[in-house]
Design a protein around this motif. Structure first.
Motif, PDB file in Angstrom:
ATOM      1  N   LYS A 157       0.839  -1.207   0.000  1.00  0.00           N
ATOM      2  CA  LYS A 157       0.000   0.000   0.000  1.00  0.00           C
ATOM      3  C   LYS A 157       0.874   1.257   0.000  1.00  0.00           C
ATOM      4  CE  LYS A 157      -4.219  -1.670   2.171  1.00  0.00           C
ATOM      5  NZ  LYS A 157      -5.028  -1.702   3.377  1.00  0.00           N
ATOM      6  N   LYS A 158       1.891   1.250   0.859  1.00  0.00           N
ATOM      7  CA  LYS A 158       2.749   2.424   0.965  1.00  0.00           C
ATOM      8  C   LYS A 158       3.503   2.646  -0.339  1.00  0.00           C
ATOM      9  CE  LYS A 158       1.459   3.518   5.025  1.00  0.00           C
ATOM     10  NZ  LYS A 158       2.134   3.486   6.326  1.00  0.00           N
ATOM     11  N   ARG A 159       3.971   1.574  -0.944  1.00  0.00           N
ATOM     12  CA  ARG A 159       4.678   1.704  -2.207  1.00  0.00           C
ATOM     13  C   ARG A 159       3.758   2.232  -3.298  1.00  0.00           C
ATOM     14  NH1 ARG A 159       8.480  -3.520  -2.721  1.00  0.00           N
ATOM     15  NH2 ARG A 159       8.496  -3.532  -0.458  1.00  0.00           N
ATOM     16  N   ASN A 160       2.515   1.801  -3.221  1.00  0.00           N
ATOM     17  CA  ASN A 160       1.523   2.285  -4.183  1.00  0.00           C
ATOM     18  C   ASN A 160       1.360   3.803  -4.064  1.00  0.00           C
ATOM     19  OD1 ASN A 160      -0.269   1.846  -6.239  1.00  0.00           O
ATOM     20  ND2 ASN A 160      -2.002   1.371  -4.900  1.00  0.00           N
ATOM     21  N   GLU A 161       1.436   4.297  -2.836  1.00  0.00           N
ATOM     22  CA  GLU A 161       1.348   5.743  -2.623  1.00  0.00           C
ATOM     23  C   GLU A 161       2.541   6.445  -3.261  1.00  0.00           C
ATOM     24  OE1 GLU A 161      -2.029   5.580  -1.532  1.00  0.00           O
ATOM     25  OE2 GLU A 161      -1.397   7.453  -0.581  1.00  0.00           O
ATOM     26  N   ILE A 162       3.726   5.850  -3.088  1.00  0.00           N
ATOM     27  CA  ILE A 162       4.936   6.457  -3.651  1.00  0.00           C
ATOM     28  C   ILE A 162       4.867   6.426  -5.190  1.00  0.00           C
ATOM     29  CG2 ILE A 162       7.457   6.278  -3.794  1.00  0.00           C
ATOM     30  CD1 ILE A 162       6.358   7.305  -1.097  1.00  0.00           C
ATOM     31  N   LEU A 163       4.311   5.308  -5.710  1.00  0.00           N
ATOM     32  CA  LEU A 163       4.148   5.221  -7.165  1.00  0.00           C
ATOM     33  C   LEU A 163       3.258   6.353  -7.678  1.00  0.00           C
ATOM     34  CD1 LEU A 163       4.402   3.601  -9.875  1.00  0.00           C
ATOM     35  CD2 LEU A 163       2.275   2.464  -9.224  1.00  0.00           C
ATOM     36  N   GLN A 164       2.157   6.584  -6.979  1.00  0.00           N
ATOM     37  CA  GLN A 164       1.236   7.647  -7.387  1.00  0.00           C
ATOM     38  C   GLN A 164       1.926   9.001  -7.305  1.00  0.00           C
ATOM     39  OE1 GLN A 164      -2.475   7.356  -5.245  1.00  0.00           O
ATOM     40  NE2 GLN A 164      -2.599   5.161  -5.567  1.00  0.00           N
ATOM     41  N   LEU A 165       2.708   9.178  -6.244  1.00  0.00           N
ATOM     42  CA  LEU A 165       3.463  10.416  -6.065  1.00  0.00           C
ATOM     43  C   LEU A 165       4.376  10.633  -7.267  1.00  0.00           C
ATOM     44  CD1 LEU A 165       4.706  12.677  -4.135  1.00  0.00           C
ATOM     45  CD2 LEU A 165       6.278  10.914  -3.364  1.00  0.00           C
ATOM     46  N   ASN A 166       5.039   9.550  -7.640  1.00  0.00           N
ATOM     47  CA  ASN A 166       5.986   9.589  -8.742  1.00  0.00           C
ATOM     48  C   ASN A 166       5.327   9.898 -10.074  1.00  0.00           C
ATOM     49  OD1 ASN A 166       8.430   8.912 -10.156  1.00  0.00           O
ATOM     50  ND2 ASN A 166       8.962   7.895  -8.218  1.00  0.00           N
ATOM     51  N   ILE A 167       4.151   9.359 -10.271  1.00  0.00           N
ATOM     52  CA  ILE A 167       3.474   9.548 -11.554  1.00  0.00           C
ATOM     53  C   ILE A 167       2.781  10.907 -11.618  1.00  0.00           C
ATOM     54  CG2 ILE A 167       1.490   8.731 -12.894  1.00  0.00           C
ATOM     55  CD1 ILE A 167       2.524   5.915 -12.406  1.00  0.00           C
ATOM     56  N   LEU A 168       2.200  11.329 -10.507  1.00  0.00           N
ATOM     57  CA  LEU A 168       1.435  12.575 -10.548  1.00  0.00           C
ATOM     58  C   LEU A 168       2.338  13.813 -10.427  1.00  0.00           C
ATOM     59  CD1 LEU A 168      -1.695  11.511  -8.461  1.00  0.00           C
ATOM     60  CD2 LEU A 168      -1.392  11.456 -10.935  1.00  0.00           C
ATOM     61  N   GLN A 169       3.586  13.633  -9.983  1.00  0.00           N
ATOM     62  CA  GLN A 169       4.571  14.724  -9.933  1.00  0.00           C
ATOM     63  C   GLN A 169       4.005  16.021  -9.340  1.00  0.00           C
ATOM     64  OE1 GLN A 169       7.990  14.760 -11.257  1.00  0.00           O
ATOM     65  NE2 GLN A 169       7.731  12.545 -11.090  1.00  0.00           N
ATOM     66  N   PRO A 170       3.602  15.989  -8.077  1.00  0.00           N
ATOM     67  CA  PRO A 170       3.016  17.192  -7.473  1.00  0.00           C
ATOM     68  C   PRO A 170       4.081  18.242  -7.155  1.00  0.00           C
ATOM     69  CG  PRO A 170       3.287  15.491  -5.830  1.00  0.00           C
ATOM     70  CD  PRO A 170       3.688  14.866  -7.129  1.00  0.00           C
ATOM     71  N   ARG A 171       3.655  19.427  -6.814  1.00  0.00           N
ATOM     72  CA  ARG A 171       4.602  20.472  -6.391  1.00  0.00           C
ATOM     73  C   ARG A 171       4.764  20.462  -4.885  1.00  0.00           C
ATOM     74  NH1 ARG A 171       3.758  25.892  -9.727  1.00  0.00           N
ATOM     75  NH2 ARG A 171       5.825  26.190  -8.841  1.00  0.00           N
ATOM     76  N   LEU A 172       3.697  20.085  -4.197  1.00  0.00           N
ATOM     77  CA  LEU A 172       3.776  19.970  -2.741  1.00  0.00           C
ATOM     78  C   LEU A 172       3.340  18.547  -2.356  1.00  0.00           C
ATOM     79  CD1 LEU A 172       4.024  21.104   0.169  1.00  0.00           C
ATOM     80  CD2 LEU A 172       1.631  21.808  -0.015  1.00  0.00           C
ATOM     81  N   ALA A 173       4.276  17.771  -1.863  1.00  0.00           N
ATOM     82  CA  ALA A 173       3.949  16.400  -1.472  1.00  0.00           C
ATOM     83  C   ALA A 173       3.929  16.307   0.042  1.00  0.00           C
ATOM     84  CB  ALA A 173       4.972  15.435  -2.054  1.00  0.00           C
ATOM     85  N   ILE A 174       2.839  15.758   0.565  1.00  0.00           N
ATOM     86  CA  ILE A 174       2.717  15.587   2.011  1.00  0.00           C
ATOM     87  C   ILE A 174       2.664  14.088   2.265  1.00  0.00           C
ATOM     88  CG2 ILE A 174       1.330  16.109   4.052  1.00  0.00           C
ATOM     89  CD1 ILE A 174       0.018  18.336   2.100  1.00  0.00           C
TER      90      ILE A 174
END
Lengths: 442, 254, 481
Positions: B151-168
């Motif tokens: 689950k946590k890795r899935n979150e990091i994957l989404q972070l990586n793909i969505l490329q946000p400017r502010l990641a919390i």
């Protein structure tokens, strides 16, 4: 629909109440008469009625008189023995023989402060004030409640003052013996705020008893109160038993109903609870072990009226011989009863070719913020389990018994009263082949 | 990039955040630490737009605009990403469909062409390798039946793909073994950059061994009771949170 | 409640098939009596056995009253104030090929997305279109007949294959079965007939598209599908109706017969007009659907997506007579606004080693009431019968209701029956998780709803699956789903 069998059509009600408790009181007489009228107008339920689809009451309608007898016989000796044993266990014991309170066999002298326990008949006859609303049923869940109301002979009225904790269970021991008796007990429990108690209703019939028992139990669970109601049916092989157990719950209260049926020809239990205020917890447990031509029908109903209540229901049935089990578990989540958490399971074991189970776990939901689940299974002992046990050296009968015991154990383990738990464990093991062996294994 | 001023937040009438002030600049990594129930997760979820919380006072500005006035999806499109502490399961919806819908919603918002299935798959496969995620998880329902680490890795994957400017990242480190923790840390370090800010919400210091923050803030009973550099985390690790509770800091604020 | 609003916006999109086609119709006088039935039978030029059967059904129907046991509330139906036969006039003698079909009709079907012109058709679907009470076009008839497959309007089957009709008609749903089945038997005007000969695997999806057009007209079609030994057929049924203020009755009967080793897959996407937001108008859908797994190892599966109708009363069932036969029921039922659905299945296990699976997904929104009613019956001879039932309900809004009435009756100790049910709503957390990733609340809700229904949609043929998802306001983006 309106079956009017000869047997009770001719009963002249006016003759009966004169001999029943409370006959000097005009309102009681009137209440009995109206109740009887309701019953006569409706008649015996038929299979066309959804609630009676699987249970045929013609065994009752074909009986002779439905009227109760007025003079109680002497308690049969085996019942006396058990009564002594029970008082030896320190129970607050009330014994009824064919629906009449037997004060000699009972031990209700050392009740703690704040607890009143009396015979209903004494209250109806005496000066003690019994509110009419308690005598007459407010909600008749089945038409048999009206019949009970018309003919009620006796019963128990338990009143627990607020904050009173009753450590020892109240044990109501109801004995049936003899031919053609009709028995109409009415049990009333009023639990004050934050009180706590366990009430055990134990129905026992002699082998030759041909009784028709029609019982009603009403339980008011006050705010924060904790009430456990256990009902054990060990009626005689020819007995007919129809009963209702109905609870009304106030805020943050907890009500537990445990129903155990081990014998009786035909048994029908309607068990209901109404969760009227927030924070209630309601638990329904049931276990039945049936054989021969026994017919046991449980209709349960939990009404989630207020929000934030929880209900749990676990029923298990073991069916052998030509027996038939019926389970109808209704959970109704009313409009506005949000954050309801309701969970129900029922599992049945079919052990013989002639046995039959009809089960209907039913959810009716009118609120959206709820968590409701139910599950039902019908099956048999697992071959793998049997093989495993046999490969460890158990003979086939013992292996079967161990598995059946395991199936039932889930319900038995949750009984809080040690005496009752042991008793039910023994009743189960006595019925199982090689039960003694299993006992040693456990 | 992010400017929080005197933020007060309630849930069910109970005040959880009691006057938070925080400034995060582009390129920075901030760690927010604190004992359980100090309000860390509330802050993280509030920034992402969770509607169960009520702001009673204060303001939050993101890239100069009022963040609190934006809907959660608008914030996401503007580049605010929350890695959930408890990623939610969505039965029947495949991870791939979910991610693609999210990515294309954000691209559409920025008037970029939507990715087709092929381009998306190429992208997602490459990123999955990077975060060490099994490709089979792409076809499974979102987070359903995933292990804690998955689950946590899935979150990091989404972070990586969505490329946000502010990641919390809300306690993304909790419940991970050391190898998984390193992978997650690598995933986050990968994302560090001059125009991106990262907020790490964590209970333990150990994540900060792998992601060195520019600033550390300690949250207690809804207030930031101490701020400092990366060393502050080490002090906390050594002395425990009681070290702060018993100190004068709490009294000063109360 | 925001979730409700979002879903409502989503599924409250105007009913798209509500138009009415102006066609000259051949309609018989209002009302129902013996002469109505004689007239219908005469119009169809039916053999004597059919008329006789219809009249028996009518006599029996007179002794019955509407079943009211379901968890449904509908206003009384005036059976005398309806037309029992309405046919597009130009079709009086039946079109020999598509060029003879009224262009207005073709346009109607095109509007509905059902192309009747074969060259325009999606490969692999043969369509029988039933307009009001009459089958207007059956496509790919020739291609199918080379394989020995009969796929034609019921009225044609009565003429051409009276023996098959006589043998199988009413053998699964007798005219005495229930009030609506009796009525259907008495007055049905057309429907589809399908026979797959032994060993034939029907190479294309067969499809019937039903359309109620005329005002005050009941639709009473009857479908009969026979899969002979080791045959296979997949069948699709779709339905729409114009928007009208008054209720219209649809009382269909579908009979499926699977002989030894045969397999029938029957899928329905029911999109009858559901009535308006206040519950005005809409179709009363009282349908009897039953399959008979007559032969050993036969297999019948029902898949339904029920989004339309004001009232849905429908229990597609399987009689598992043959040893080793398999019955399946997959259902999505949505009731929104004032729609009421009481639907489910009956699995009657008679043969040895019979197996059934029931998967039901109910969605209630607005003031909708959704009821799952199911019966799993294991008779004493059904050694090793197996059933697994799962019914899940999703509630969207505080005025709707979800109800589960599963009846389980078991008379054989070797049977294994499992039932699971759950009721929930879309979690606020689920919605937040989606919107935090940039997905709009509307898309998030439809995504979650379609995820909830996925296991059922998977059972639908591809074209229907897409239509079904669209019906739920869901767009399937790309192939990655």
């Amino acid at each position: 629909m309106h079956v009017q069998p000869q047997s009770w059509q001719n009963v002249e009600l006016s003759l009966v109440p004169d001999a029943l408790a409370g006959h000097d009181s005009p309102w009681i007489l009137a209440a009995r008469k109206t109740a009887f009228k309701r019953f006569s107008e409706h008649g015996f339920p038929t299979k066309r009625e959804e609630e009676w689809k699987y249970t045929d009451v013609s065994l009752i309608s074909k009986r002779g008189s439905l009227a109760p007898d007025n003079i109680p016989p002497d308690a049969p000796s085996e019942a006396k023995l058990l009564a002594w044993a029970l008082s030896g266990e320190g129970m607050h014991l009330m014994v009824f023989v064919n629906g009449h309170f037997d004060s000699e066999l009972s031990t209700i002298d050392d009740l703690p402060d704040g607890v009143q326990l009396s015979s209903l008949a004494d209250m109806l006859d005496g000066d003690a004030n019994l509110p009419e609303s308690l005598f007459s049923q407010q909600h008749e869940h089945t038409i048999f409640a009206a019949l009970n109301n018309a003919f009620v002979t006796d019963g128990a009225v338990l009143k627990i003052a607020p904050d009173t904790v009753l450590e020892t269970p109240i044990y109501l021991f109801l004995i049936a013996s003899g031919h053609g008796v009709a028995i109409y007990p009415h049990i009333i429990v009023m639990a004050g705020e934050n009180s706590s108690a366990t009430v055990i209703e134990h129905y026992m019939g002699t082998l030759d008893a041909h009784n028709f028992t029609n019982a009603i139990t009403q339980i008011n669970v006050g705010a924060g109160a904790k009430i456990e109601h256990c009902k054990l049916i060990q009626e005689g092989p020819a007995a007919l038993h129809i009963a209702g157990v109905h609870a009304e719950q106030s805020k943050d209260s907890s009500f537990t109903s445990r129903s155990f049926v081990f014998s009786g020809r035909s048994v029908r239990n309607d068990i209901t609870s109404s969760l009227n205020e927030t924070g209630c917890l309601c638990t329904f447990d049931g276990l039945y072990l049936l054989d021969d031509k026994q017919h046991v029908d449980h209709h349960t109903r939990i009404d989630h009226i207020a929000p934030c209540c929880t209900s749990r229901e676990y029923y298990r049935g073991i069916l052998d011989g030509e027996s038939r089990g019926v389970f109808n578990g209704k959970v109704i989540v009313h409009h506005g009863a949000n954050q309801t958490d309701a969970h129900q399971t029922n599992h049945h074991l079919l052990l013989s070719k002639q046995a039959e189970i009809d089960t209907k776990p039913q959810l009716e939901i009118f609120a959206d913020d709820v968590k409701c689940t139910h599950g039902a299974t019908v099956g048999q002992l697992s071959d793998e389990g049997l093989f495993y046990l046999r490969s460890r050296g158990l003979d086939a009968d013992t292996a079967r018994s161990v598995l059946i015991y395991g199936f039932a154990n889930d319900i038995i383990n949750r009984i809080n009263t040690p005496y009752l738990r042991q008793r039910i464990e023994h009743l189960l093991l006595d019925r199982l082949p090689q039960g003694d062996m299993v006992k040693e294994l456990l | 990039m992010l400017s929080i001023k005197n933020l007060h937040v309630c849930i069910d009438g109970k005040e959880i955040l009691r006057g938070i002030n925080l400034d995060v600049k582009a390129g920075e990594v901030h760690a927010i630490m604190g004992p359980n129930a100090s309000g860390k997760s509330t802050l993280a979820q509030l920034l992402a737009g969770r509607e169960i919380y009520k702001v009673t006072a204060g303001s939050v500005h993101y890239l100069g605009r009022d963040l609190l006035a934006m809907s959660p999806e608008r914030r996401a499109c503007e580049g605010v990403f929350l890695a959930f502490q408890y990623p939610v399961e969505i039965p029947g919806v495949s991870n791939a469909l979910f991610l693609k819908t999210a990515l294309n919603a954000i691209r559409k918002y920025h008037r970029l062409p939507e990715l087709d299935a092929m381009d998306f798959l190429t992208l997602v496969r490459e990123r999955m390798k990077r975060v060490g995620m099994d490709e089979a998880l792409l076809l499974r329902a979102v987070n359903e039946g995933f292990s804690g680490g998955e689950k946590k890795r899935n979150e990091i994957l989404q972070l990586n793909i969505l490329q946000p400017r502010l990641a919390i990242l809300d306690e993304t480190d909790s419940g991970l073994d050391i190898d998984a923790l390193k992978l997650v840390a690598d995933g986050v370090n990968d994302m560090r950059g001059a125009d991106r800010a990262i907020i790490l919400v964590t209970h333990y210091q150990r994540l900060l061994d792998y992601i060195v923050p520019d600033a550390v803030h300690v949250l207690s009973q809804g207030c930031i009771v101490k701020s400092g550099g990366a060393d502050l985390a080490k002090d906390l690790e050594r002395h425990g949170y009681n070290w702060l509770e018993t100190g004068d800091l709490i009294k000063q604020i109360a | 409640m925001t979730t409700t609003q979002q879903l409502n916006e989503l599924i409250n999109r105007e009913y798209q098939h509500g138009f009415y086609t102006q066609l000259e119709a051949d309609t018989i006088p209002l009302g129902l009596n013996e002469s109505t039935i004689r007239l219908i039978s005469a119009k169809k030029n039916e053999p004597a056995f059919m008329l006789e059967w219809r009249l028996k059904a009518y006599q029996h129907w007179l002794t019955l009253s509407e079943p009211r046991w379901a968890n449904l509330d509908w206003s009384p139906i005036d059976y005398q104030n309806a037309y029992y036969y309405s046919a597009p006039k130009s079709e009086k003698n039946g079109p020999r090929d598509l060029s003879e079909i009224d262009p207005e009709l073709l346009r109607t079907y095109e509007k509905l997305g059902i192309p009747l012109k074969e060259q325009k058709m999606l490969a692999g679907v043969a369509v029988d279109a039933v307009f009001d009470s009459v089958s207007v076009a059956t496509t790919f008839k020739q291609n199918l007949s080379t394989l020995g497959i009969i796929f034609c309007p019921f009225s044609e089957a009565v003429q051409k294959y009276p023996d098959l009709v006589k043998q199988y008609l009413g053998s699964v749903v007798p005219y005495t079965d229930n009030f609506f089945a009796s009525l259907n038997a008495a007055v049905f005007s057309d429907g589809s007939f399908c026979y797959i000969p032994p060993g034939v695997h029907c190479p294309m999806e067969l499809s019937t598209y039903f359309r109620i057009n005329a005002k005050n007209t009941g639709q009473f079609e009857r479908t009969l599908i026979i899969a002979d030994k080791d045959a296979y057929v997949s069948y699709l049924e779709g339905c729409t109706a114009p928007m009208r203020d008054e209720h219209q009755l649809h009382a269909a009967v579908v009979e499926l017969i699977a002989l030894e080793g045969a397999r029938i897959k029957y899928a329905t996407v029911q999109n009858w007009y559901p009535g308006d937001k206040e519950g005005k108008g809409g179709i009363y859908n009282f349908v009897t659907k039953r399959g008979d797994c007559r032969g050993e190892k036969s297999h019948i599966s029902w898949t339904q997506v029920e989004t339309g109708s004001a009232i849905t009363w429908k229990y597609p069932s399987v009689i598992l007579r043959g040893n080793g036969s398999v019955g399946e029921f997959y259902s999505v039922a949505l009731s929104n606004n004032h729609q009421q659905a009481d639907t489910g299945t009956k699995m009657i296990h008679i043969g040895r080693d019979t197996k059934s699976t029931v998967l039901s997904k109910g969605i209630s929104a607005g003031y909708g009431q959704n009821t799952y009613r199911g019966l799993i019956k294991v008779l004493s001879g059904a050694e090793n019968a197996r059933n697994y039932t799962q019914c899940d309900s999703l509630l969207l809004g505080e005025h709707c209701g979800a109800h589960t009435f599963p009846y389980i009756e078991v008379k054989n100790p070797s049977a294994k029956v499992e039932h699971e049910a759950s009721t929930s709503r879309i979690g606020e957390e689920q919605l937040f998780y989606c919107t935090q990733r940039g997905i709009s609340p509307e898309n998030a809700v439809s995504m979650i709803v379609s995820g909830f229904c996925k296991a059922v949609f998977q059972e639908l043929p591809m074209e229907f699956s897409v239509e079904a998802q669209k019906l739920l306001g869901v767009s399937l983006e790309g192939s990655t789903g």
